[in-house]
Design an enzyme around this catalytic site. Structure first.
Site, PDB file in Angstrom:
ATOM      1  CE  LYS A 123      -3.828  -2.267   2.489  1.00 11.69           C
ATOM      2  NZ  LYS A 123      -4.671  -2.224   3.715  1.00 11.69           N
ATOM      3  CE1 TYR A 162      -8.916  -3.428   0.608  1.00 16.97           C
ATOM      4  CE2 TYR A 162      -8.218  -1.460  -0.587  1.00 16.97           C
ATOM      5  CZ  TYR A 162      -7.925  -2.532   0.250  1.00 16.97           C
ATOM      6  OH  TYR A 162      -6.650  -2.712   0.717  1.00 16.97           O
ATOM      7  CG  ASN A 184      -3.408  -2.747   7.105  1.00 15.02           C
ATOM      8  OD1 ASN A 184      -3.267  -2.272   5.965  1.00 15.02           O
ATOM      9  ND2 ASN A 184      -4.439  -3.498   7.439  1.00 15.02           N
ATOM     10  CG  HIS A 206      -4.909  -6.420  -0.399  1.00 21.38           C
ATOM     11  ND1 HIS A 206      -6.098  -6.623   0.264  1.00 21.38           N
ATOM     12  CD2 HIS A 206      -4.919  -7.271  -1.463  1.00 21.38           C
ATOM     13  CE1 HIS A 206      -6.810  -7.537  -0.391  1.00 21.38           C
ATOM     14  NE2 HIS A 206      -6.113  -7.948  -1.441  1.00 21.38           N
ATOM     15  CD  GLU A 255      -7.947  -9.412  -3.912  1.00 17.89           C
ATOM     16  OE1 GLU A 255      -6.820  -9.840  -3.578  1.00 17.89           O
ATOM     17  OE2 GLU A 255      -8.808  -9.036  -3.087  1.00 17.89           O
TER      18      GLU A 255
HETATM   19  P1  IDP Z   1      -7.251  -7.390   5.467  1.00 20.39           P
HETATM   20  O1  IDP Z   1      -6.488  -6.317   4.728  1.00 20.39           O
HETATM   21  O2  IDP Z   1      -6.476  -7.941   6.618  1.00 20.39           O
HETATM   22  O3  IDP Z   1      -7.806  -8.448   4.561  1.00 20.39           O
HETATM   23  P2  IDP Z   1     -10.007  -6.402   5.656  1.00 20.39           P
HETATM   24  O4  IDP Z   1     -10.915  -6.689   6.789  1.00 20.39           O
HETATM   25  O5  IDP Z   1     -10.260  -7.069   4.354  1.00 20.39           O
HETATM   26  O6  IDP Z   1      -8.510  -6.660   6.171  1.00 20.39           O
HETATM   27  O7  IDP Z   1     -10.032  -4.829   5.454  1.00 20.39           O
HETATM   28  C1  IDP Z   1      -9.425  -4.249   4.319  1.00 20.39           C
HETATM   29  C2  IDP Z   1      -8.606  -3.057   4.743  1.00 20.39           C
HETATM   30  O8  IDP Z   1      -9.494  -2.055   5.230  1.00 20.39           O
HETATM   31  C3  IDP Z   1      -7.645  -3.311   5.894  1.00 20.39           C
HETATM   32  O9  IDP Z   1      -6.393  -3.822   5.461  1.00 20.39           O
HETATM   33  C4  IDP Z   1      -7.506  -1.958   6.517  1.00 20.39           C
HETATM   34  O10 IDP Z   1      -6.525  -1.175   5.837  1.00 20.39           O
HETATM   35  C5  IDP Z   1      -8.864  -1.339   6.266  1.00 20.39           C
HETATM   36  N1  IDP Z   1      -9.699  -1.465   7.463  1.00 20.39           N
HETATM   37  C6  IDP Z   1     -10.330  -2.571   7.917  1.00 20.39           C
HETATM   38  N2  IDP Z   1     -11.007  -2.327   9.054  1.00 20.39           N
HETATM   39  C7  IDP Z   1     -10.790  -1.018   9.319  1.00 20.39           C
HETATM   40  C8  IDP Z   1     -11.238  -0.143  10.366  1.00 20.39           C
HETATM   41  O11 IDP Z   1     -11.945  -0.533  11.286  1.00 20.39           O
HETATM   42  N3  IDP Z   1     -10.804   1.157  10.288  1.00 20.39           N
HETATM   43  C9  IDP Z   1     -10.011   1.606   9.284  1.00 20.39           C
HETATM   44  N4  IDP Z   1      -9.582   0.830   8.292  1.00 20.39           N
HETATM   45  C10 IDP Z   1      -9.960  -0.462   8.307  1.00 20.39           C
HETATM   46 MG    MG Z   2      -9.289  -8.406   3.132  1.00 22.49          MG
END
Ligand code: IDP
Ligand code: MG
Length: 143
Positions: A3, A43, A106, A109, A120
């Site tokens: 990212k 997304y 984080n 992805h 994807e």
């Molecule tokens: P993942 O990336 O571990 O698969 P997902 O639940 O698919 O996690 O969520 C996609 C992305 O959305 C996450 O990597 C994170 O950057 C963002 N995200 C998920 N939950 C939150 C939240 O509660 N607040 C802000 N960003 C979030």
């Molecule tokens: Mg995810």
């Protein structure tokens, strides 16, 4: 997909190294600016979540590095290498556990299932951008 925060924090090499060192094979790689359309499609599953708008804005805010990795069990293993979604819950030794502090930053992805990975890959890469090749180390990685 590394990212924008992973790119800005100069972690591209570090992140790619972890997948290479594990024994996975890099079969696609490109740095790119993400269009709003691609970010929203990518997304799509989160479109009704409160963080969706901010997430899309973030992903299109600066370049990312998209990768495709090949190897036995790579999708599940990559999720382990990446760590929990919230970096504060991610184990040390994982990418998010070692380098992140915030769920919205984080770093990376990773596809969550084989079917998701297929979707994807076709979203992010054209067919000619995916280059399967035979690693000479294969017999030292697999019995
Ligand atoms: P993942 O990336 O571990 O698969 P997902 O639940 O698919 O996690 O969520 C996609 C992305 O959305 C996450 O990597 C994170 O950057 C963002 N995200 C998920 N939950 C939150 C939240 O509660 N607040 C802000 N960003 C979030
Ligand atoms: Mg995810």
């Amino acid at each position: 997909m590394i990212k924008p925060d992973g790119v800005q924090r100069n972690l591209v090499g570090e992140i790619i190294k972890r997948f290479e060192n594990k024994g996975f094979t890099l079969v696609g790689l490109k740095m790119m600016s993400v269009s709003r359309e691609l970010a929203e499609k990518h997304y799509d599953v989160h479109k009704d979540r409160p963080f969706f708008g901010g997430l899309v804005e973030f992903i299109i805010s600066a370049p990312v590095v998209a990768t495709i990795w090949e190897g036995e069990g790579v999708v599940a293993a990559a999720r382990k290498i990446i760590g929990a979604t919230d970096p504060l819950n991610a184990e040390p030794g994982t990418i998010r556990g070692d380098f992140g502090v915030s769920i919205g930053r984080n770093l990376i992805h990773g596809s969550d299932a084989i079917e998701t990975a297929q979707r994807e890959i076709s979203l992010w890469f054209s067919e000619s951008e995916s280059l399967s090749w035979e690693p000479s180390l294969k017999s030292w990685l697999y019995e």
